[in-house]
Design a protein around this motif. Structure first.
Motif, mmCIF file in Angstrom:
data_model
loop_
_atom_site.group_PDB
_atom_site.id
_atom_site.type_symbol
_atom_site.label_atom_id
_atom_site.label_comp_id
_atom_site.label_asym_id
_atom_site.label_seq_id
_atom_site.Cartn_x
_atom_site.Cartn_y
_atom_site.Cartn_z
ATOM 1 N N GLY A 266 0.719 -0.955 -0.102
ATOM 2 C CA GLY A 266 -0.089 0.341 -0.060
ATOM 3 C C GLY A 266 1.120 0.648 0.064
ATOM 4 N N ARG B 72 -5.066 0.186 10.935
ATOM 5 C CA ARG B 72 -5.455 -0.059 9.176
ATOM 6 C C ARG B 72 -6.437 1.559 8.723
ATOM 7 N NH1 ARG B 72 -7.581 -3.030 5.427
ATOM 8 N NH2 ARG B 72 -7.687 -5.278 7.240
ATOM 9 N N LYS C 54 -3.628 4.037 8.560
ATOM 10 C CA LYS C 54 -3.019 3.400 6.957
ATOM 11 C C LYS C 54 -4.068 4.562 5.863
ATOM 12 C CE LYS C 54 -0.444 -0.510 7.290
ATOM 13 N NZ LYS C 54 0.617 -0.660 6.955
ATOM 14 N N GLY D 239 -2.826 7.953 3.851
ATOM 15 C CA GLY D 239 -3.363 8.013 2.555
ATOM 16 C C GLY D 239 -3.957 9.164 1.334
ATOM 17 N N PHE E 262 -6.049 2.432 -0.474
ATOM 18 C CA PHE E 262 -4.548 1.797 -1.582
ATOM 19 C C PHE E 262 -3.511 1.546 0.111
ATOM 20 C CE2 PHE E 262 -4.793 2.985 -5.888
ATOM 21 C CZ PHE E 262 -5.519 1.584 -6.474
ATOM 22 N N GLY E 263 -3.740 2.762 0.602
ATOM 23 C CA GLY E 263 -3.317 3.271 1.968
ATOM 24 C C GLY E 263 -2.979 1.677 2.928
ATOM 25 N N CYS F 87 -5.077 -1.098 1.687
ATOM 26 C CA CYS F 87 -5.842 -2.406 1.097
ATOM 27 C C CYS F 87 -4.543 -2.774 0.087
ATOM 28 C CB CYS F 87 -7.209 -2.796 0.913
ATOM 29 S SG CYS F 87 -8.192 -2.455 1.809
ATOM 30 N N GLY F 88 -4.053 -1.732 -0.235
ATOM 31 C CA GLY F 88 -3.084 -1.834 -0.866
ATOM 32 C C GLY F 88 -1.681 -3.643 -1.239
ATOM 33 N N THR G 287 -12.164 -4.282 1.338
ATOM 34 C CA THR G 287 -11.592 -2.846 1.137
ATOM 35 C C THR G 287 -12.832 -2.261 0.221
ATOM 36 O OG1 THR G 287 -10.810 -4.957 -0.110
ATOM 37 C CG2 THR G 287 -10.971 -2.922 -1.741
#
Length: 329
Positions: A60, A121, A124, A128, A149-150, A152-153, A182
């Protein structure tokens, strides 16, 4: 204690437990990598398993770095973080008698790891979103996608690697779908963006608390085999409105539970349509029948169970074989 105080305390706890929840993140991600890897091959290919673990743990951050114009390998510049990930990787893949891997199969231990994963999460997604707003301040769409993306990248990188190794065909494409996590990451990324724009009338920490609660419940439920998708009904309605294959102006036909045809006339064309149900129970999906009806001497009755009248072609007389092929058009 009101919701705002709980939200502030939750956010402070996430900051305080930063190192612990980072370990939880590495543990859950590498545990997933181990589940997808053949045990015997993993022991013979330690470099490959380590590289795959790095790609999934830092995927991510790498994607976001590329999107905002920074070097892709910036997430790997923290030596302490990489060392921590490597230690977790070794314990999950190569600990004696798989003691750590087997411990993670214990449900209570997995729930603690999932809670830590959902805590990190939130950080993150926020990271992002903020990096996206720094590079693309006028684009709500890009900032929302970067927030997703941060969170679930790594999953995107893992799936991309899987599809590179596989041959692209109908069955491969059918397996492409967005996981519930996601979808939720995309939703909360949007909420963070709206809060930063001053549109959402709740505090930033309240969104963090809401995300942590919802995603922990859904992720923990999936570990016990209870899969719940809160978007299922909404997607079903949208699909029915915008993506249904029944076109406007199409001739309306009434479904007949069973149509029985006795002694069809050879050389005559009959009309029928086959209507089926999909895996969600939606009716009205038109399909092409591949059934073949065999005609014997003194043709028997032909049954069309659950079919509507459509095209049935019976060949002309002349073929005196005991069996003649009757095809659907």
């Amino acid at each position: 204690m009101d919701v705002s105080s709980i939200a502030d305390a939750t956010n402070n706890l996430i900051v305080y437990l930063a190192t612990i929840i980072e370990i939880a993140h590495y543990t859950l991600v590498i545990y997933g990598v181990r589940n997808d890897w053949d045990v015997n091959k993993a022991r013979k290919q330690p470099v490959a398993t380590w590289l795959m673990s790095i790609a999934c743990c830092y995927g991510g951050g790498m994607i976001i770095s590329v999107c905002v114009g920074k070097p892709a390998l910036i997430p790997l510049s923290n030596n302490q973080s990489v060392l921590m990930m490597t230690i977790v990787w070794w314990h999950i893949f190569y600990s004696p008698k798989d003691v750590i891997y087997n411990l993670l199969s214990w449900k209570p231990a997995m729930l603690v790891i999932v809670l830590g994963k959902e805590m990190i999460r939130t950080r993150k997604i926020i990271k992002g979103v903020k990096l996206g707003r720094g590079a693309f301040p006028d684009s709500l769409l890009i900032c929302t996608i970067l927030g997703m993306f941060g969170a679930c990248g790594g999953g995107f990188v893992k799936n991309a690697a899987t599809f590179v190794r596989k041959q692209w065909n109908h069955e491969t494409v059918k397996s492409i779908h967005l996981a519930t996590v996601t979808k939720l990451s995309l939703l909360f990324s949007l909420l963070y963006n709206l809060q930063l724009l001053g549109i959402l009338p709740i505090s930033f920490n309240t969104v963090v608390l809401l995300q942590l609660t919802v995603m922990f419940v859904i992720s923990a439920s999936s570990k016990f085999g209870v899969n719940f998708d809160p978007f299922h009904r909404i997607e079903k309605i949208i699909t029915k409105i915008f993506c249904d294959d029944v076109k406007l102006g199409e001739t309306h036909t009434t479904e007949v539970p069973q149509y029985r045809m006795k002694s069809p006339t050879l050389g005559k064309t009959y009309h029928f349509q086959v209507w089926a149900k999909d895996e969600l129970g939606n009716s009205g999906i038109k399909t092409q029948s591949k059934n073949v009806i065999k005609e014997r001497r003194g043709p028997p009755p032909i049954n069309f169970a659950g079919a509507n009248i459509g095209n049935l072609h019976l060949p002309e007389r002349g073929n005196q074989n005991n069996q003649q092929m009757v095809r659907f058009e």
